[in-house]
Design a protein around this motif. Structure first.
Motif, mmCIF file in Angstrom:
data_model
loop_
_atom_site.group_PDB
_atom_site.id
_atom_site.type_symbol
_atom_site.label_atom_id
_atom_site.label_comp_id
_atom_site.label_asym_id
_atom_site.label_seq_id
_atom_site.Cartn_x
_atom_site.Cartn_y
_atom_site.Cartn_z
ATOM 1 N N GLN A 21 0.818 -1.212 0.000
ATOM 2 C CA GLN A 21 0.000 0.000 0.000
ATOM 3 C C GLN A 21 0.844 1.250 0.000
ATOM 4 O OE1 GLN A 21 -3.272 -0.331 -0.283
ATOM 5 N NE2 GLN A 21 -2.854 -2.527 -0.346
ATOM 6 N N GLY A 22 2.099 1.104 0.217
ATOM 7 C CA GLY A 22 2.949 2.279 0.134
ATOM 8 C C GLY A 22 3.123 3.024 1.451
ATOM 9 N N ILE A 72 5.242 3.286 3.939
ATOM 10 C CA ILE A 72 6.567 2.809 4.342
ATOM 11 C C ILE A 72 6.840 3.119 5.803
ATOM 12 C CG2 ILE A 72 9.004 2.988 3.853
ATOM 13 C CD1 ILE A 72 7.619 1.662 1.659
ATOM 14 N N LYS A 73 6.502 4.351 6.181
ATOM 15 C CA LYS A 73 6.867 4.767 7.539
ATOM 16 C C LYS A 73 6.189 3.903 8.574
ATOM 17 C CE LYS A 73 7.595 9.605 6.981
ATOM 18 N NZ LYS A 73 7.047 10.893 7.352
ATOM 19 N N LEU A 120 7.934 0.565 8.757
ATOM 20 C CA LEU A 120 9.231 0.597 9.423
ATOM 21 C C LEU A 120 9.068 0.827 10.925
ATOM 22 C CD1 LEU A 120 11.422 2.542 6.866
ATOM 23 C CD2 LEU A 120 11.643 0.189 7.554
ATOM 24 N N THR A 121 8.097 1.654 11.312
ATOM 25 C CA THR A 121 7.877 1.902 12.736
ATOM 26 C C THR A 121 7.460 0.632 13.453
ATOM 27 O OG1 THR A 121 6.994 4.003 11.992
ATOM 28 C CG2 THR A 121 6.779 3.493 14.325
ATOM 29 N N PHE A 171 8.190 -2.259 12.519
ATOM 30 C CA PHE A 171 9.385 -3.111 12.556
ATOM 31 C C PHE A 171 10.238 -2.761 13.775
ATOM 32 C CE2 PHE A 171 13.218 -5.124 11.423
ATOM 33 C CZ PHE A 171 14.240 -4.191 11.309
ATOM 34 N N LEU A 172 10.453 -1.454 13.983
ATOM 35 C CA LEU A 172 11.295 -1.019 15.098
ATOM 36 C C LEU A 172 10.686 -1.438 16.432
ATOM 37 C CD1 LEU A 172 13.848 0.504 15.748
ATOM 38 C CD2 LEU A 172 12.505 2.566 15.969
ATOM 39 N N THR A 216 11.170 -5.103 17.029
ATOM 40 C CA THR A 216 12.537 -5.439 17.434
ATOM 41 C C THR A 216 12.774 -5.073 18.898
ATOM 42 O OG1 THR A 216 13.019 -4.516 15.263
ATOM 43 C CG2 THR A 216 14.861 -5.387 16.505
ATOM 44 N N THR A 221 13.564 4.378 10.369
ATOM 45 C CA THR A 221 12.127 4.154 10.478
ATOM 46 C C THR A 221 11.345 5.436 10.610
ATOM 47 O OG1 THR A 221 12.422 3.886 12.837
ATOM 48 C CG2 THR A 221 12.346 1.884 11.510
ATOM 49 N N PHE A 222 11.922 6.446 11.299
ATOM 50 C CA PHE A 222 11.147 7.664 11.512
ATOM 51 C C PHE A 222 11.509 8.757 10.533
ATOM 52 C CE2 PHE A 222 9.251 5.699 14.829
ATOM 53 C CZ PHE A 222 10.028 5.457 15.962
ATOM 54 N N GLN A 265 -2.761 8.698 -4.154
ATOM 55 C CA GLN A 265 -3.494 7.595 -3.562
ATOM 56 C C GLN A 265 -4.747 8.116 -2.888
ATOM 57 O OE1 GLN A 265 -1.550 5.732 -0.318
ATOM 58 N NE2 GLN A 265 -2.292 3.687 -0.809
#
Lengths: 612, 98
Positions: A589-590, A592-593, A596-597, A599-600, A603, B20-21, B97
């Motif tokens: 869906q695009g 990304i942030k 990644l958040t 993901f962090l 972890t 990430t941020f 989008q």
């Protein structure tokens, strides 16, 4: 030093030297005079002929044969190659005959080609051809024979394409070279096998050592070479196409001398074939098929030269049959007698063609018996000799061959084919004589009919004498080495004569029927088969090149360009990757942030859990 | 933990958080990725020395080679984004989008 051998050897070498001398005068940078062709070439051939009668007389008297080895030329690793001439009874008899026929043809050519500005070059080519042919028949080793073989092939190409402005002539010359090349492959294979296994190219050594080997492979090569050069079935279309050349070329090359080179090769190397049944049967069946097929094709041709060409092809098939019967001397006898009447038939055709202003279609000739009496008489004599009329030249060889065929225990199918072909010979010869000399004239009134030139009449008369008495002279002077079977039933003895007469009567009956129409629409599929030469050239000359070219095109375009480059190569890889990337990226869906958040966060929680 | 250990661990974690941020530019994410690679390089080199495993000395070099490849791949993506979207700002990527 024994005088006989000295005279024999020196006169034979002198014959070749006399023939080569005019060729050397052409290397002179000054231009030759206009009459060089007549003064130099024709005189040298005449002198060579008279010179070659001397060895012939010595051979007749004492039976001397000679092998002259002159010069050690070169040395391949296992064996060496000399210049070596073998004058046995085949070449001693053939050389005077070839020179006699060539002399007559050259004299005729000085009339036929007199309006051609390049006549000197034409005569030079003919002389070069003759030298190559003499080299071929007198060769004692395969290398020299190969030189002569290739020489006659190249001169044939140059002479067939003499009028090179004509597209048909160029096609015919190319056809001759290509078909001869296929035969040459056989010859080269035989030579390679001989060099590898028998370690020599000298004929004596080959004969001596061949008893220990299975000679089937080189013999098949030699038969292939004879098929190419002597226009047997399968490699035959070049001979009728070769009629595009001038008539002297057809008379010399494609009736008497060059086309018999293949048969001569088999005669020369016959001791290799005597005990090999595969080779003998191949020769027999191939010759029988050739003689019938080409005789059938000759029945419906309308060009006078093509009829004579097919007749030559049919007689070559007969010679091949004789070799298959293990009778090389009869084949050689037929070569000698055939040279006379076939050359004469071509010279008569040439005289008729020129007199009717270059008309070659027999449907447009007729009634020449009163207008050109000498030529039409000699045409008739030649046709009678060809069909084997008793006691003319052709009878002695042809009848002997048919008798040998009848009394042998070999293939009856070959026998039947040969007999049918003999009757066809009578039919098409009668057809030629009927259309050309009999009936009413069908040509234009103002045709320049003139046969009063001695350059035309003397050669034809000389060859006519040859056609009449040559058979008698040759057979009465040379003992056969294999005893002919003398006693056979009367029908078998008269078989050749009977089928010839049957053919003649059928042809007479058919000519009487031509102006009575029995059917409203004619059914002529057989006529089409014969007229289109059995559809052989129509199929082979178009289908094989088309298949090869389309194979080449499909390899280059479809295999390499479309398949290797596009479907499996770079473009294929890239198209595959793009498809996979599109499928995968549809799911994303695009954001990304967010990803990644999370993901962090995951972890961090995992680390904290391990610490607890 | 030792100060050295703490320094490269924190460098790694800070780089990860920066990845990430990231806020506006794609280039900053790539720079943080480079920082992570650098900290891993220092970690590998120090572990080789610490545990005295001479056989492991090649590992940092390998990591450097592969990180160069990965950096170039990331830069290629940056250039492609700049070419298609005109800028490397991240808002542009899902501008259309719903």
């Amino acid at each position: 030093m024994h005088l006989t051998t000295l005279i024999l050897s020196s006169s034979l070498i002198l014959v070749i030297a006399i023939l080569i001398y005019p060729l050397l005068t052409t290397l002179n940078p000054n231009p030759q005079d206009q009459k060089w062709a007549i003064t130099h070439v024709k005189t040298s051939v005449k002198a060579a002929f008279l010179m070659s009668l001397l060895p012939l007389m010595i051979f007749l008297d004492q039976g001397t044969e000679t092998i002259i080895t002159n010069w050690h030329w070169m040395n391949t690793a296992p064996f060496d190659i000399n210049i070596s001439f073998k004058f046995d009874h085949y070449s001693i008899i053939f050389t005077p005959i070839a020179l006699y026929v060539t002399w007559s043809i050259l004299e005729f050519a000085s009339w036929y080609m007199h309006s051609d500005p390049l006549m000197n070059r034409f005569f030079k080519y003919l002389l070069l051809f003759l030298v190559a042919m003499i080299l071929l028949v007198s060769a004692n080793n395969m290398f020299q024979l190969f030189i002569g073989w290739e020489g006659v092939g190249i001169m044939s190409f140059l002479l067939i394409g003499w009028w090179y402005g004509r597209a048909d002539a160029n096609t015919a010359a190319l056809q001759a070279v290509l078909y001869n090349r296929v035969g040459d492959i056989g010859l080269i294979m035989a030579m390679a096998w001989l060099a590898m296994n028998l370690n020599s190219w000298e004929i004596q050594q080959i004969f001596f050592l061949s008893k220990n080997f299975d000679m089937t492979l080189p013999l098949i090569g030699l038969i292939l070479a004879a098929t190419g050069k002597s226009a047997q079935f399968g490699l035959h279309p070049w001979l009728p196409s070769a009629m595009e050349g001038p008539t002297p070329v057809s008379a010399l090359l494609h009736s008497s001398t060059m086309v018999v080179a293949g048969i001569f090769l088999l005669i020369r190397l016959h001791p290799l074939m005597e005990n090999n049944n595969i080779a003998l049967t191949t020769c027999l069946c191939l010759g029988a098929l050739t003689t019938l097929f080409t005789a059938a094709c000759a029945l419906t041709q309308n060009d006078i030269k093509k009829i004579v060409a097919f007749s030559t092809s049919s007689q070559l098939g007969l010679m091949m049959v004789t070799i298959g019967l293990n009778q090389p001397q009869l084949a050689f006898l037929h070569i000698c007698t055939h040279a006379f009447f076939k050359a004469m038939l071509f010279l008569c055709s040439g005289s008729i063609i020129h007199s009717l202003n270059d008309e070659q279609d027999i449907r447009k000739m007729g009634g020449l018996q009163n207008l050109m009496p000498m030529t039409s008489t000699c045409l008739t004599i030649g046709s009678l000799a060809l069909t084997g009329t008793p006691f003319l030249a052709g009878f002695f060889s042809k009848d002997a061959i048919i008798e040998a065929l009848n009394t042998s225990h070999l293939n009856a199918w070959a026998l039947i084919l040969t007999l049918i072909a003999t009757s066809f010979t009578a039919v098409y010869s009668f057809r030629v004589v009927y259309f050309v000399t009999m009936g009413t004239p069908r040509f234009l009134p103002l045709s320049p009919i003139n046969e009063n030139n001695p350059s035309v009449i003397n050669p034809i008369k000389r060859l006519a004498w040859g056609s009449i008495i040559a058979g008698l002279i040759i057979t009465s002077n040379f003992l056969p080495s294999k005893t002919p079977i003398m006693s056979m039933p009367l029908t078998l003895k008269l078989a050749a004569l009977l089928v010839t007469i049957i053919g003649l009567l059928t042809a007479l009956e058919l000519t009487a029927m031509t102006n009575k129409q029995f059917k409203i629409t004619p059914t002529i599929p057989l006529h089409h088969f014969s007229n289109m030469l059995g559809y052989f050239p129509a199929i082979i000359h178009r289908l094989t090149p088309k298949l090869n070219l389309s194979l080449g095109q499909s390899i280059a375009t479809q295999l390499i360009d479309q398949t290797w480059f596009e479907a499996t190569g770079p473009k294929g890889v890239s198209s595959l990757q793009v498809k996979m990337a599109k499928t995968v990226s549809d799911a994303q869906q695009g954001m990304i942030k967010t990803y990644l958040t999370i993901f962090l966060l995951t972890t961090t929680i995992a680390i904290l859990l391990t610490m607890i | 933990m030792t100060p050295v250990h703490f320094s490269f661990c924190s460098a790694f974690i800070l780089g990860l958080m920066g990845l990430t941020f990231h806020r506006t530019h794609l280039l900053s994410a790539l720079l943080c990725l480079e920082g992570m690679m650098l900290s891993l390089f220092i970690a590998l080199a120090l572990w080789t020395l610490q545990f005295e495993m001479t056989g492991f000395s090649a590992a940092p070099m390998l990591l450097l080679a592969f990180s160069a490849c990965e950096a170039s791949a990331g830069l290629a993506l940056l250039v492609a984004t700049a070419r298609t979207h005109g800028t490397d700002r991240l808002q542009n990527l899902n501008l259309l989008q719903c």
